[in-house]
Enzyme design. Structure first.
Site, PDB file in Angstrom:
ATOM      1  N   ASP A 218      61.937  31.090  64.958  1.00 17.92           N
ATOM      2  CA  ASP A 218      61.803  31.896  63.750  1.00 17.92           C
ATOM      3  C   ASP A 218      63.127  32.575  63.497  1.00 17.92           C
ATOM      4  O   ASP A 218      63.978  32.341  64.262  1.00 17.92           O
ATOM      5  CB  ASP A 218      60.849  32.932  64.268  1.00 17.92           C
ATOM      6  N   ASP A 220      65.399  35.716  63.657  1.00 13.56           N
ATOM      7  CA  ASP A 220      64.956  36.976  64.292  1.00 13.56           C
ATOM      8  C   ASP A 220      64.753  38.091  63.288  1.00 13.56           C
ATOM      9  O   ASP A 220      64.821  37.897  62.181  1.00 13.56           O
ATOM     10  CB  ASP A 220      66.302  37.053  65.066  1.00 13.56           C
TER      11      ASP A 220
END
Length: 299
Positions: A218, A220
């Site tokens: 992902d 951050d």
């Protein structure tokens, strides 16, 4: 060098995948005792692509060890005692850069250590200072990148593999605050994770070449995301599965040709040559024997 034995340390996602792959090839699970306690898991000795490999699950079976609780010293010592010469590690990370997309792979080249609760050296009874300017083995990085290039040639749609990235290793287990995430970006970080240190440093102290395949799951929290947390979690799991599959494919491709590792010696293999600053005659004999697996050739 001709004798190559590869240690595979699997983090989130890849740990289970590596064990599943091993099960199909009928490896042997070995329990190893070390001066630093038991490793995270039994180490599975098997053969991939004609190469001897030793597989360890960093977080233990069932992922029960949080990053601060991983017995890093026991893990690396156990690998050394089994004759491992090179380690390929993996770990899920957050991306700190727009161009590093979740689901990509990153062959890290630098690290910033923010951990503070973990024992980070084997040598508590002597002054040992290893050179660590290049924390990841340049020979292994070239080897992995060559394998990634071959994969792209065979399948142009394969996941993107980034040639470098600076990994910020935080203590955890909580994720970053938004202020920390922006700070990590300002420092020059490209990835943020919780497990590469002290693992990489201990591998250097054990004179084992070490490389890291980072698996971004992902962006951050510096980057706002759409949807609720359940939606984000589903995305992370999907990206982890994608990156894990790509990581296994990369490792298999790399193991299909280890000629570079045989022909070119890693600088890590002589890391202790100039690193032991203590007068060796003053180091306790018990300590020399306790760590003989690591530094015995220098005494």
């Amino acid at each position: 060098m001709s004798d190559i034995r590869i240690g595979l340390i699997g983090g989130t996602g890849l740990g289970d995948a590596l064990q599943d792959k091993e099960a199909a090839e009928k490896g042997e699970a070995v329990e190893v005792e070390t001066p630093f306690g038991k490793p995270s898991s039994a180490i599975v000795k098997t053969n991939w692509q004609g190469v001897e490999v030793c597989i360890l699950q960093r977080h233990g079976p069932g992922h029960v060890l949080n990053p601060s609780s991983v017995p890093y010293r026991a893990n690396i010592y156990a690998m050394k005692s089994l004759g491992v010469t090179h380690i390929v590690a993996s770990g899920a990370t957050g991306s700190l850069r727009e161009h590093i997309h979740p689901g990509d792979l990153v062959i890290a080249d630098q690290i910033i250590d923010k951990t503070h609760k973990r024992a980070n050296t084997f040598y508590e009874g002597a002054a040992v200072h290893v050179e660590f300017a290049e924390p990841f083995c340049p020979v292994m990085r070239d080897w992995l990148l060559a394998a990634a290039s071959r994969l792209r040639g065979d399948s142009p749609s394969t996941s993107t593999t980034h040639e470098r990235g600076c990994y910020v290793c935080m203590e955890g287990p909580a994720f970053s605050t938004r202020a920390e995430s922006h700070m990590h970006r300002a420092w020059g970080g490209d990835l943020v994770g919780m497990t590469a240190m002290p693992e990489a440093k201990l591998a250097r102290e054990a004179e084992i070449a070490y490389a890291l395949i980072a698996l971004p799951t992902d962006y951050d929290c510096w980057k706002p995301h759409e949807g609720d947390m359940q939606h984000l979690l589903s995305e992370i799991i999907g990206n982890l599965k994608k990156a894990t599959a790509a990581g296994v494919a990369l490792i298999k491709a790399a193991l299909s040709d280890v000629s570079l590792l045989k022909e070119k010696k890693s600088p890590a293999r002589d890391a202790l040559n100039l690193a032991i600053w203590s007068d060796k005659t003053k180091i306790a004999k018990e300590e020399v024997e306790r760590l003989r697996v690591l530094w015995g050739r220098y005494f």
